[in-house]
Design a protein around this motif. Structure first.
Motif, PDB file in Angstrom:
ATOM      1  N   PHE A  14       0.878  -1.362  -0.119  1.00  0.00           N
ATOM      2  CA  PHE A  14       0.171  -0.022   0.166  1.00  0.00           C
ATOM      3  C   PHE A  14       0.724   1.273   0.102  1.00  0.00           C
ATOM      4  O   PHE A  14       0.558   2.121  -0.779  1.00  0.00           O
ATOM      5  CB  PHE A  14      -0.787  -0.039   1.141  1.00  0.00           C
ATOM      6  N   LEU A  15       1.920   1.364   0.776  1.00  0.00           N
ATOM      7  CA  LEU A  15       2.927   2.301   0.956  1.00  0.00           C
ATOM      8  C   LEU A  15       3.508   2.645  -0.470  1.00  0.00           C
ATOM      9  O   LEU A  15       3.584   3.965  -1.116  1.00  0.00           O
ATOM     10  CB  LEU A  15       3.924   2.103   1.867  1.00  0.00           C
ATOM     11  N   LEU A  16       3.925   1.737  -0.950  1.00  0.00           N
ATOM     12  CA  LEU A  16       4.526   1.647  -2.419  1.00  0.00           C
ATOM     13  C   LEU A  16       3.480   2.189  -3.579  1.00  0.00           C
ATOM     14  O   LEU A  16       3.895   2.968  -4.251  1.00  0.00           O
ATOM     15  CB  LEU A  16       5.130   0.295  -2.903  1.00  0.00           C
ATOM     16  N   LEU A  17       2.398   1.821  -3.348  1.00  0.00           N
ATOM     17  CA  LEU A  17       1.275   2.148  -4.026  1.00  0.00           C
ATOM     18  C   LEU A  17       0.961   3.765  -4.218  1.00  0.00           C
ATOM     19  O   LEU A  17       0.927   4.395  -4.986  1.00  0.00           O
ATOM     20  CB  LEU A  17       0.056   1.403  -4.132  1.00  0.00           C
ATOM     21  N   MET A  18       0.894   4.193  -2.746  1.00  0.00           N
ATOM     22  CA  MET A  18       0.691   5.577  -2.504  1.00  0.00           C
ATOM     23  C   MET A  18       2.064   6.312  -3.077  1.00  0.00           C
ATOM     24  O   MET A  18       1.684   7.497  -3.698  1.00  0.00           O
ATOM     25  CB  MET A  18       0.592   5.749  -1.189  1.00  0.00           C
ATOM     26  N   LEU A  19       3.380   5.685  -2.804  1.00  0.00           N
ATOM     27  CA  LEU A  19       4.321   6.750  -3.534  1.00  0.00           C
ATOM     28  C   LEU A  19       4.249   6.851  -5.150  1.00  0.00           C
ATOM     29  O   LEU A  19       4.707   7.771  -5.591  1.00  0.00           O
ATOM     30  CB  LEU A  19       5.498   5.714  -3.019  1.00  0.00           C
ATOM     31  N   THR A  25       1.509  11.571 -10.274  1.00  0.00           N
ATOM     32  CA  THR A  25       0.819  12.980  -9.960  1.00  0.00           C
ATOM     33  C   THR A  25       1.438  14.093 -10.181  1.00  0.00           C
ATOM     34  O   THR A  25       1.224  15.119 -11.010  1.00  0.00           O
ATOM     35  CB  THR A  25      -0.158  13.134  -8.595  1.00  0.00           C
ATOM     36  N   ILE A  26       2.666  14.047  -9.423  1.00  0.00           N
ATOM     37  CA  ILE A  26       3.834  15.088  -9.545  1.00  0.00           C
ATOM     38  C   ILE A  26       4.244  15.253 -11.084  1.00  0.00           C
ATOM     39  O   ILE A  26       4.095  16.536 -11.516  1.00  0.00           O
ATOM     40  CB  ILE A  26       4.751  15.085  -8.774  1.00  0.00           C
ATOM     41  N   LEU A  39      -3.905  14.285 -10.776  1.00  0.00           N
ATOM     42  CA  LEU A  39      -4.586  12.871  -9.974  1.00  0.00           C
ATOM     43  C   LEU A  39      -5.650  12.386 -10.613  1.00  0.00           C
ATOM     44  O   LEU A  39      -5.811  11.065 -10.823  1.00  0.00           O
ATOM     45  CB  LEU A  39      -4.949  13.441  -8.411  1.00  0.00           C
ATOM     46  N   LEU A  40      -6.683  12.988 -11.278  1.00  0.00           N
ATOM     47  CA  LEU A  40      -7.908  12.760 -11.674  1.00  0.00           C
ATOM     48  C   LEU A  40      -7.471  11.992 -13.045  1.00  0.00           C
ATOM     49  O   LEU A  40      -7.944  10.931 -13.494  1.00  0.00           O
ATOM     50  CB  LEU A  40      -8.906  13.745 -12.089  1.00  0.00           C
ATOM     51  N   PHE A  41      -6.599  12.476 -13.706  1.00  0.00           N
ATOM     52  CA  PHE A  41      -6.182  11.839 -15.046  1.00  0.00           C
ATOM     53  C   PHE A  41      -5.367  10.601 -14.984  1.00  0.00           C
ATOM     54  O   PHE A  41      -5.790   9.631 -15.488  1.00  0.00           O
ATOM     55  CB  PHE A  41      -5.166  12.987 -15.774  1.00  0.00           C
ATOM     56  N   LEU A  42      -4.600  10.596 -13.801  1.00  0.00           N
ATOM     57  CA  LEU A  42      -3.939   9.392 -13.587  1.00  0.00           C
ATOM     58  C   LEU A  42      -4.944   8.120 -13.233  1.00  0.00           C
ATOM     59  O   LEU A  42      -4.777   7.007 -13.614  1.00  0.00           O
ATOM     60  CB  LEU A  42      -3.078   9.500 -12.353  1.00  0.00           C
TER      61      LEU A  42
END
Length: 215
Positions: A14-19, A25-26, A39-42
């Motif tokens: 989960f942490l890797l997914l959030m990273l 997003t950046i 974030l929406l496009f991703l």
């Protein structure tokens, strides 16, 4: 084994997914999108990869008919026919094409450098992609981003390398890997073949992330 360590192991995916989502997003925000828009496009790209819009259906012969004649008997086995559906993947083709058009029409990606870089990526994608029976078109995921980045660095004006790399990488991958292999796609025995689908989606998705770091 300490409970905290076990919890860390369980939470690591989960942490890797959030990273990954934060980095992606950046990177997309550096292509001209707001952080919320990136974030929406991703998210739409990831979810859209699960959506395939049928374009055509046709019947393909998987195995030709067979005839086994004998002196007194005659055996005939009819051909094995399967319906093949050609689809258009929303996340791997639809959204990247729309965003590429946005970059071109707004001038973020200059036309001539984008076109020249697109040709380079198209040629490489065509050479590196392979039709795989029962699956579709497959290609190493890291090839389009690296080629697009190199082409953009050589051809794009300063400050516009990221949009050029994105346009060249996404459009070049779709043209070279999918459209130029259209005849091979139709000859595959897969029940469903998706343009921009699993075989090339990873490469297209990575293009957006790597390209943004060129800006």
């Amino acid at each position: 084994m300490p409970i905290a360590f076990i919890l860390l192991i369980l939470m690591l995916p989960f942490l890797l997914l959030m990273l990954f989502f934060n980095v992606a997003t950046i990177s997309f925000s550096r292509l001209g999108l707001s952080p919320a828009g990136a974030l929406l496009f991703l998210t739409a790209s990831v979810l859209g990869s699960l959506i395939n819009i049928p374009l055509s259906r046709r019947r393909v012969v998987v195995q030709e008919h067979q005839v086994f004649p004998f002196p007194l008997l005659f055996f005939y086995y009819p051909p094995v026919v399967r319906e093949q559906v050609i689809c258009f993947n929303v996340g791997g083709a639809g959204l990247p094409v729309l965003f590429s058009l946005y970059l071109l029409l707004t001038g973020r990606a200059p036309l001539l450098p984008s076109f020249l870089a697109l040709i380079i990526v198209t040629v490489v994608a065509k050479l590196m992609s392979r039709p795989q029976p029962g699956v579709g078109i497959v290609m190493p995921a890291f090839i389009p981003p690296l080629v697009a980045a190199a082409a953009a660095l050589l051809l794009a004006p300063s400050g516009q390398t990221a949009p050029v790399a994105y346009v060249a990488g996404t459009m070049g991958t779709l043209v070279g890997a999918d459209l130029l292999n259209w005849r091979s796609i139709q000859e595959l025995g897969a029940q469903m073949v998706s343009i921009g689908g699993a075989g090339v989606f990873d490469g297209i998705f990575l293009v957006g992330i790597i390209a943004a770091f060129l800006g």
